[in-house]
Design a protein around this motif. Sequence first.
Motif, PDB file in Angstrom:
ATOM      1  N   PRO A 141       0.790  -1.162   0.047  1.00  0.00           N
ATOM      2  CA  PRO A 141       0.104  -0.053  -0.053  1.00  0.00           C
ATOM      3  C   PRO A 141       0.847   1.375   0.077  1.00  0.00           C
ATOM      4  N   THR A 142       0.471   2.270  -0.634  1.00  0.00           N
ATOM      5  CA  THR A 142       1.461   3.527  -0.998  1.00  0.00           C
ATOM      6  C   THR A 142       1.554   4.036   0.491  1.00  0.00           C
ATOM      7  N   PRO A 174      -6.095   0.731  -2.110  1.00  0.00           N
ATOM      8  CA  PRO A 174      -7.322   0.015  -2.339  1.00  0.00           C
ATOM      9  C   PRO A 174      -8.020   0.479  -3.462  1.00  0.00           C
ATOM     10  N   GLY A 175      -8.259  -0.368  -4.265  1.00  0.00           N
ATOM     11  CA  GLY A 175      -9.156  -0.416  -5.433  1.00  0.00           C
ATOM     12  C   GLY A 175      -8.430  -0.608  -6.804  1.00  0.00           C
ATOM     13  N   ASP A 176      -7.107  -0.178  -6.466  1.00  0.00           N
ATOM     14  CA  ASP A 176      -6.135  -0.604  -7.630  1.00  0.00           C
ATOM     15  C   ASP A 176      -6.136  -2.095  -8.147  1.00  0.00           C
ATOM     16  N   PRO A 177      -6.197  -2.422  -9.498  1.00  0.00           N
ATOM     17  CA  PRO A 177      -5.895  -3.672  -9.868  1.00  0.00           C
ATOM     18  C   PRO A 177      -4.488  -4.321  -9.150  1.00  0.00           C
ATOM     19  N   LEU A 178      -4.807  -5.393  -8.591  1.00  0.00           N
ATOM     20  CA  LEU A 178      -3.620  -6.321  -8.176  1.00  0.00           C
ATOM     21  C   LEU A 178      -3.596  -7.681  -8.928  1.00  0.00           C
ATOM     22  N   PRO A 179      -2.584  -8.395  -8.720  1.00  0.00           N
ATOM     23  CA  PRO A 179      -2.346  -9.735  -9.507  1.00  0.00           C
ATOM     24  C   PRO A 179      -3.478 -10.574  -9.109  1.00  0.00           C
ATOM     25  N   GLY A 180      -3.875 -11.480 -10.238  1.00  0.00           N
ATOM     26  CA  GLY A 180      -5.054 -12.413  -9.947  1.00  0.00           C
ATOM     27  C   GLY A 180      -6.257 -12.032  -9.637  1.00  0.00           C
ATOM     28  N   GLY A 181      -6.395 -10.862  -9.657  1.00  0.00           N
ATOM     29  CA  GLY A 181      -7.838 -10.327  -9.417  1.00  0.00           C
ATOM     30  C   GLY A 181      -7.927 -10.239  -7.835  1.00  0.00           C
ATOM     31  N   ILE A 182      -7.075 -10.286  -7.092  1.00  0.00           N
ATOM     32  CA  ILE A 182      -7.054 -10.220  -5.752  1.00  0.00           C
ATOM     33  C   ILE A 182      -7.344  -8.457  -5.475  1.00  0.00           C
ATOM     34  N   ALA A 183      -8.077  -8.287  -4.459  1.00  0.00           N
ATOM     35  CA  ALA A 183      -8.503  -6.868  -4.056  1.00  0.00           C
ATOM     36  C   ALA A 183      -7.867  -6.626  -2.650  1.00  0.00           C
ATOM     37  N   ALA A 184      -7.481  -5.296  -2.376  1.00  0.00           N
ATOM     38  CA  ALA A 184      -7.233  -4.674  -0.895  1.00  0.00           C
ATOM     39  C   ALA A 184      -8.023  -3.929  -0.408  1.00  0.00           C
ATOM     40  N   PHE A 185      -8.208  -3.981   0.710  1.00  0.00           N
ATOM     41  CA  PHE A 185      -9.400  -3.121   1.614  1.00  0.00           C
ATOM     42  C   PHE A 185      -8.638  -2.236   2.596  1.00  0.00           C
ATOM     43  N   THR A 236      -8.071  -0.533   6.155  1.00  0.00           N
ATOM     44  CA  THR A 236      -8.241  -0.816   7.656  1.00  0.00           C
ATOM     45  C   THR A 236      -7.923   0.560   8.452  1.00  0.00           C
ATOM     46  N   ALA A 237      -8.475   0.469   9.786  1.00  0.00           N
ATOM     47  CA  ALA A 237      -8.054   1.532  10.728  1.00  0.00           C
ATOM     48  C   ALA A 237      -6.713   2.052  10.823  1.00  0.00           C
ATOM     49  N   ARG A 238      -5.924   0.846  10.546  1.00  0.00           N
ATOM     50  CA  ARG A 238      -4.506   1.131  10.702  1.00  0.00           C
ATOM     51  C   ARG A 238      -4.101   1.690   9.227  1.00  0.00           C
ATOM     52  N   ARG A 239      -3.817   2.690   8.969  1.00  0.00           N
ATOM     53  CA  ARG A 239      -3.436   3.581   7.646  1.00  0.00           C
ATOM     54  C   ARG A 239      -2.492   2.912   6.845  1.00  0.00           C
ATOM     55  N   THR A 240      -1.583   2.121   7.444  1.00  0.00           N
ATOM     56  CA  THR A 240      -0.620   1.547   6.720  1.00  0.00           C
ATOM     57  C   THR A 240      -0.761  -0.163   6.471  1.00  0.00           C
ATOM     58  N   GLU A 241      -1.822  -0.746   6.962  1.00  0.00           N
ATOM     59  CA  GLU A 241      -2.180  -1.775   6.610  1.00  0.00           C
ATOM     60  C   GLU A 241      -3.529  -2.248   5.718  1.00  0.00           C
ATOM     61  N   VAL A 242      -3.393  -3.292   4.979  1.00  0.00           N
ATOM     62  CA  VAL A 242      -4.525  -3.474   4.148  1.00  0.00           C
ATOM     63  C   VAL A 242      -5.037  -5.017   4.500  1.00  0.00           C
ATOM     64  N   VAL A 243      -6.131  -5.831   4.287  1.00  0.00           N
ATOM     65  CA  VAL A 243      -6.649  -6.755   4.034  1.00  0.00           C
ATOM     66  C   VAL A 243      -6.932  -7.029   2.472  1.00  0.00           C
ATOM     67  N   TYR A 244      -6.315  -8.313   2.277  1.00  0.00           N
ATOM     68  CA  TYR A 244      -6.514  -8.618   1.036  1.00  0.00           C
ATOM     69  C   TYR A 244      -7.644  -9.786   0.673  1.00  0.00           C
ATOM     70  N   TRP A 245      -8.609  -9.688  -0.285  1.00  0.00           N
ATOM     71  CA  TRP A 245      -9.355 -10.542  -0.591  1.00  0.00           C
ATOM     72  C   TRP A 245      -9.117 -11.629  -1.973  1.00  0.00           C
ATOM     73  N   ILE A 246      -9.024 -12.706  -1.751  1.00  0.00           N
ATOM     74  CA  ILE A 246      -8.795 -13.467  -2.934  1.00  0.00           C
ATOM     75  C   ILE A 246     -10.164 -14.122  -3.222  1.00  0.00           C
ATOM     76  N   PRO A 247     -10.797 -13.363  -4.446  1.00  0.00           N
ATOM     77  CA  PRO A 247     -12.122 -14.032  -4.787  1.00  0.00           C
ATOM     78  C   PRO A 247     -12.216 -15.496  -5.192  1.00  0.00           C
ATOM     79  N   GLN A 248     -11.154 -15.935  -5.827  1.00  0.00           N
ATOM     80  CA  GLN A 248     -11.201 -17.233  -6.662  1.00  0.00           C
ATOM     81  C   GLN A 248     -11.218 -18.448  -5.508  1.00  0.00           C
ATOM     82  N   HIS A 249     -10.909 -17.965  -4.103  1.00  0.00           N
ATOM     83  CA  HIS A 249     -10.830 -18.829  -3.146  1.00  0.00           C
ATOM     84  C   HIS A 249     -11.834 -18.455  -1.871  1.00  0.00           C
ATOM     85  N   GLY A 250     -12.493 -17.498  -2.008  1.00  0.00           N
ATOM     86  CA  GLY A 250     -13.455 -16.953  -1.303  1.00  0.00           C
ATOM     87  C   GLY A 250     -12.515 -16.377   0.223  1.00  0.00           C
ATOM     88  N   ALA A 251     -11.327 -16.242   0.158  1.00  0.00           N
ATOM     89  CA  ALA A 251     -10.480 -15.983   1.277  1.00  0.00           C
ATOM     90  C   ALA A 251     -10.196 -14.652   1.581  1.00  0.00           C
TER      91      ALA A 251
END
Length: 183
Positions: free
Chosen positions: A66-67, A86-97, A99-114
């Motif tokens: 994350p920037t 978050p919102g920028d395209p990432l490899p494999g269709g993974i998405a970043a969300f 969090t309340a910690r400015r420097t931390e993201v949570v990843y979503w891997i849609p192909q695995h529901g993870a």
Amino acid sequence: MYCETEDGVVLIDPLVPPEDSARFLNALHRDVERVGRPVHVLITIFWHTRSAAALVERYSARVWAPTSGRAAVARRAGTVTDPFRPGDPLPGGIAAFYTARRTEVVYWIPQHGALVPGDILLGDGKGGVRMCPESWLPDKTGHAELAASLRPLLELPVERVLLSHGEPVLEDARAALVAALAA
């Protein structure tokens, strides 16, 4: 966390096990050769840069961060090739969300529901999930703010939560996430 995607091999917050690094790296090398595409290292938070530098050296891996945490990740990994928001395209269709910690993201891997969090969600020792201690959060940020920042995750069809700290939640993961955010 390891995932094969159409864009290559993706490793999130990789940590080469020191007690069996040769075996791990040999298996990873076989997979990278078989897939025949680039290696991507995605970082949730700068504390989890872990083995990124070794993978950059070994595979010329691309490092995604994350920037807001770019400088801290670059200091530890030696480089950030792909800063993102978050919102920028990432490899494999993974998405970043965010969090309340400015420097931390949570990843979503849609192909695995993870979901793949870094430090803001932890195992609760009973097969579920809990929020990190408030002492890990920025000043004037508590569990209420953290839960609010993570509520967009409840819109996802979560089947798994792959925790960095604790056992993965492979059953009733959405319910575990709901319970953690309600606590």
